[in-house]
Design a protein around this motif. Structure first.
Motif, mmCIF file in Angstrom:
data_model
loop_
_atom_site.group_PDB
_atom_site.id
_atom_site.type_symbol
_atom_site.label_atom_id
_atom_site.label_comp_id
_atom_site.label_asym_id
_atom_site.label_seq_id
_atom_site.Cartn_x
_atom_site.Cartn_y
_atom_site.Cartn_z
ATOM 1 N N ALA A 28 0.858 -1.205 0.000
ATOM 2 C CA ALA A 28 0.000 0.000 0.000
ATOM 3 C C ALA A 28 0.879 1.235 0.000
ATOM 4 N N GLU A 29 0.674 2.090 -0.982
ATOM 5 C CA GLU A 29 1.459 3.325 -1.089
ATOM 6 C C GLU A 29 0.531 4.525 -1.043
ATOM 7 N N HIS A 30 1.061 5.644 -0.616
ATOM 8 C CA HIS A 30 0.292 6.899 -0.682
ATOM 9 C C HIS A 30 0.284 7.334 -2.148
ATOM 10 N N GLY A 73 5.604 3.248 0.774
ATOM 11 C CA GLY A 73 5.894 3.203 -0.655
ATOM 12 C C GLY A 73 6.876 2.076 -0.836
ATOM 13 N N GLY A 74 7.317 1.863 -2.027
ATOM 14 C CA GLY A 74 7.281 2.627 -3.236
ATOM 15 C C GLY A 74 8.146 3.896 -3.177
ATOM 16 N N CYS A 75 8.083 4.554 -4.320
ATOM 17 C CA CYS A 75 8.843 5.799 -4.469
ATOM 18 C C CYS A 75 8.518 6.778 -3.351
ATOM 19 N N PHE A 76 7.272 6.771 -2.869
ATOM 20 C CA PHE A 76 6.875 7.711 -1.822
ATOM 21 C C PHE A 76 7.700 7.495 -0.551
ATOM 22 N N GLY A 174 15.256 1.791 2.088
ATOM 23 C CA GLY A 174 15.172 2.469 0.797
ATOM 24 C C GLY A 174 14.361 1.642 -0.196
ATOM 25 N N ASN A 175 13.993 2.298 -1.283
ATOM 26 C CA ASN A 175 13.196 1.661 -2.340
ATOM 27 C C ASN A 175 13.729 2.101 -3.700
ATOM 28 N N GLU A 176 13.908 1.168 -4.584
ATOM 29 C CA GLU A 176 14.371 1.476 -5.948
ATOM 30 C C GLU A 176 15.462 2.542 -5.912
ATOM 31 N N SER A 177 16.495 2.281 -5.146
ATOM 32 C CA SER A 177 17.561 3.278 -4.962
ATOM 33 C C SER A 177 18.333 3.532 -6.248
ATOM 34 N N LEU A 245 13.363 -7.471 -5.246
ATOM 35 C CA LEU A 245 13.312 -7.512 -6.713
ATOM 36 C C LEU A 245 11.980 -6.901 -7.109
ATOM 37 N N HIS A 246 12.013 -5.996 -8.079
ATOM 38 C CA HIS A 246 10.756 -5.431 -8.594
ATOM 39 C C HIS A 246 10.558 -5.880 -10.031
ATOM 40 N N TYR A 247 9.373 -6.388 -10.285
ATOM 41 C CA TYR A 247 9.077 -6.799 -11.662
ATOM 42 C C TYR A 247 7.614 -6.515 -11.985
ATOM 43 N N TYR A 248 7.426 -5.542 -12.856
ATOM 44 C CA TYR A 248 6.087 -5.242 -13.362
ATOM 45 C C TYR A 248 5.960 -5.811 -14.763
ATOM 46 N N MET A 249 4.881 -6.546 -14.991
ATOM 47 C CA MET A 249 4.618 -7.048 -16.327
ATOM 48 C C MET A 249 3.884 -5.906 -17.040
ATOM 49 N N ALA A 311 0.731 -6.672 -12.958
ATOM 50 C CA ALA A 311 0.495 -6.116 -14.294
ATOM 51 C C ALA A 311 0.376 -4.597 -14.167
ATOM 52 N N TRP A 312 0.917 -3.905 -15.139
ATOM 53 C CA TRP A 312 0.858 -2.425 -15.149
ATOM 54 C C TRP A 312 0.392 -2.029 -16.540
ATOM 55 N N TYR A 313 -0.826 -1.520 -16.633
ATOM 56 C CA TYR A 313 -1.405 -1.166 -17.932
ATOM 57 C C TYR A 313 -1.555 0.346 -18.063
ATOM 58 N N GLU A 323 -3.280 8.418 -10.740
ATOM 59 C CA GLU A 323 -3.857 7.453 -9.782
ATOM 60 C C GLU A 323 -3.422 6.023 -10.065
ATOM 61 N N LEU A 324 -2.908 5.783 -11.260
ATOM 62 C CA LEU A 324 -2.524 4.419 -11.674
ATOM 63 C C LEU A 324 -3.646 3.417 -11.403
ATOM 64 N N TYR A 325 -4.859 3.848 -11.736
ATOM 65 C CA TYR A 325 -6.012 2.950 -11.571
ATOM 66 C C TYR A 325 -6.248 2.203 -12.871
ATOM 67 N N ALA A 356 1.572 -5.330 -6.191
ATOM 68 C CA ALA A 356 1.399 -3.877 -6.255
ATOM 69 C C ALA A 356 0.150 -3.571 -7.087
ATOM 70 N N GLN A 357 -0.779 -2.966 -6.402
ATOM 71 C CA GLN A 357 -0.899 -2.639 -5.002
ATOM 72 C C GLN A 357 -2.238 -3.120 -4.483
ATOM 73 N N VAL A 358 -2.448 -3.016 -3.187
ATOM 74 C CA VAL A 358 -3.583 -3.721 -2.599
ATOM 75 C C VAL A 358 -4.956 -3.165 -3.008
ATOM 76 N N VAL A 361 -4.983 0.626 -7.054
ATOM 77 C CA VAL A 361 -3.781 0.990 -7.804
ATOM 78 C C VAL A 361 -3.193 -0.267 -8.464
ATOM 79 N N LEU A 362 -2.910 -0.144 -9.775
ATOM 80 C CA LEU A 362 -2.261 -1.236 -10.532
ATOM 81 C C LEU A 362 -2.986 -2.567 -10.320
ATOM 82 N N HIS A 363 -2.231 -3.619 -9.931
ATOM 83 C CA HIS A 363 -2.799 -4.983 -9.914
ATOM 84 C C HIS A 363 -3.510 -5.225 -8.564
HETATM 85 O O1 AHR Z 1 3.922 0.801 -7.495
HETATM 86 C C1 AHR Z 1 4.133 2.016 -8.142
HETATM 87 C C2 AHR Z 1 5.607 2.410 -8.186
HETATM 88 O O2 AHR Z 1 6.305 1.505 -8.969
HETATM 89 C C3 AHR Z 1 6.343 2.386 -6.874
HETATM 90 O O3 AHR Z 1 6.172 3.551 -6.143
HETATM 91 C C4 AHR Z 1 7.750 2.237 -7.298
HETATM 92 O O4 AHR Z 1 8.550 1.598 -6.328
HETATM 93 C C5 AHR Z 1 7.666 1.463 -8.598
HETATM 94 O O5 AHR Z 1 8.429 2.001 -9.593
#
Ligand code: AHR
Length: 506
Positions: A28-30, A73-76, A174-177, A245-249, A311-313, A323-325, A356-358, A361-363
């Motif tokens: 869950a991210e802001h 977050g996430g980047c936040f 940290g996240n995605e440093s 490890l971060h992996y978005y399809m 999945a990220w569409y 909003e990444l909805y 990502a995420q609950v 947002v996204l999946h």
């Molecule tokens: O989940 C959305 C974003 O994707 C996160 O904030 C970030 O860590 C990633 O790039």
């Protein structure tokens, strides 16, 4: 050989590793409507809530036995300063969320997050700010949460309503440093990780599990450097417990051939293949990152923590882009099942994962539309997979009937089996073919008899692009499934196109 028939054998007498329940974790991210509206509505809201946390969402998360929740977050996370989110709510800092371009009221802060975890019954995973924060700030957060009363910080926690230490053990440093978290080189991040983690204290019974920023997708060089620099005994190598490890399809990252974000609900056969093949590419990622980790950590003490996946569409045009909805179909449910199967197949190294995420947002697992709540197709997958949590993996062998396409390969049917503490065996089957049914034969070695299926459920959809909305919340839902038969010790089941099926045996 009948191409629409697949034989699998479950070796019930060859127990494998325990499937860590934490691989079914959430994030869950802001961001967008995840926290505000999705989780937090405030105590005065007409939406039923307990201390400001919406009750329908808490109940839906409890139902799928969420084991952990990663936040903020996430980047936040690398822009978040925890002191802005404690103390009397009316005095909290109202500010801009620079990461996602929204107003941040800080109404949902540390105590609200930990109240959410308590209501859901899950463990918190806190991602600390290494990008724009300080070592002092992160170590103080740990003390504020975990030290027994008697220090300035723990007394402040008590004054804010929680005298007992929270005992938060999972910490992301940290996240995605390599990106939004500070655009660092791996060598530099490794030094920073060691410096930060060195000052994060273990209080009382809470021994911290420190998660280092790991690679994006196939950045094997990042994994190599972090593993080399953070396991070297000369540098107090025991401080790293997990590597993320971060992996978005998402069609943009490898193995994408023609990078583009795809629409969530309009797709053709080629798009279906692309998403499935990108999903199965995770097998290669886990295999190769694990091989590097094995060289530096042959005892497998350090877990691979896939703390962002999904999945990220293209964003749904009915909502602002930031909003990444995105809506969700049976395609995403099948993708989620394939992904969970891969985590389970790599359970020797994968210790945790967070989709990502609950909410919203996204999946997502859940959508909220004002006071309405909808369970997504992927919520049903997590529901069907709950018997695998902390169960013992059992080997499943069979011809996966790999399908090779322009974007890669993926199996026709992917199967997972496990034995729970009560002795019951659960098999989950993900069928990826969007148009044709398949018949699956299952034999069980080492089981006296398999005559009695305790329960069976199936998730499928009448149309591949069906979605759940407030008006049709159960269009894509799981239903009882008993349409299988026994031929001696062999179980025979016909699966419709694009489905996930589960059966448990007493
Ligand atoms: O989940 C959305 C974003 O994707 C996160 O904030 C970030 O860590 C990633 O790039």
């Amino acid at each position: 050989m009948n191409p629409d028939r697949i034989a699998f054998a479950v070796a019930a007498d060859q127990p494998g590793p325990k499937i860590n329940r934490h691989i079914f974790g959430q994030f869950a991210e802001h961001l967008g409507r995840c926290v505000y509206e999705g989780i937090w509505v405030g105590e005065d809201s007409p939406i039923p809530n307990v201390r400001g946390l919406r009750s329908d969402v808490v109940a839906a998360l409890r139902a799928i036995k969420v084991p952990n929740l990663r936040w903020p977050g996430g980047c936040f996370a690398d822009a978040y300063h925890w002191r802005n989110g404690i103390g009397p709510r009316e005095k909290r800092h109202r500010m801009r969320n620079d990461t996602w371009g929204q107003i941040e009221t800080n109404a949902f802060g540390t105590h609200e997050f930990l109240d959410l975890c308590a209501q859901v019954g899950c463990e918190p995973v806190i991602c600390g700010n290494l990008g724009s924060g300080t070592v002092q700030e992160m170590r103080d957060w740990v003390e504020y949460l975990n030290a027994p009363v008697g220090t300035v910080l723990s007394n402040e926690r008590a004054a804010n309503g929680h005298p007992a230490p929270y005992g938060v053990r999972f910490w992301g440093v940290g996240n995605e440093s390599w990106g939004c978290g500070g655009v660092m080189r791996p060598e530099y991040y490794a030094d920073e990780f060691r410096r930060y983690s060195n000052f994060l204290g273990n209080y009382e019974k809470t021994r911290l599990y420190r998660i280092a920023t790991g690679p994006a997708v196939d950045d094997y060089a990042w994994t190599e450097v972090i593993m080399r620099e953070c396991t070297n005994p000369r540098f107090n190598g025991a401080v790293m417990d997990g590597l993320s490890l971060h992996y978005y399809m998402n069609g943009l990252t490898p193995p994408a051939k023609a990078p583009r974000l795809m629409p969530a609900t309009k797709f053709d056969a080629a798009d279906w293949n692309r998403v499935m093949a990108h999903g199965w590419f995770l097998d290669e990622l886990l295999t190769k990152h694990t091989a590097i980790m094995d060289r530096h950590d042959p005892q497998r003490r350090i877990g691979l923590v896939v703390d962002e996946w999904g999945a990220w569409y293209e964003n749904d045009p009915s909502h602002p882009a930031n909003e990444l909805y995105q809506q969700q179909t049976i395609r995403d449910a099948v993708l989620a099942a394939l992904t969970l199967n891969l985590f389970i197949a790599h359970a020797e190294r994968v210790s945790m994962a967070n989709v990502a995420q609950v909410i919203n947002v996204l999946h997502a697992m859940i959508f909220t539309f004002g006071d309405k709540m909808v369970r997504t197709p992927s919520w049903h997958v997590f529901d069907l997979y709950t018997p695998h949590q902390d169960a013992i993996r059992l080997p499943v062998t069979g011809d996966l009937q790999m399908r090779t396409h322009e974007d890669g390969a993926y199996p026709r049917v992917s199967a997972t089996a496990s034995r729970a503490a009560d002795g019951s065996i659960t098999v989950t089957l993900a069928h990826t073919d969007p148009t044709k049914p398949v018949t699956v034969e299952l034999t069980f070695a080492g089981l006296p008899a398999v005559g009695s299926a305790k329960a069976g459920r199936m998730l499928t959809a009448s149309a591949l692009t069906d979605i759940n909305t407030p008006d049709t919340p159960n269009r894509v839902t799981s239903v009882p499934w008993t349409d299988f038969s026994f031929d001696g010790a062999k179980l025979i089941a016909t699966l419709p196109p694009a489905c996930i099926a589960v059966m448990s045996f007493a």
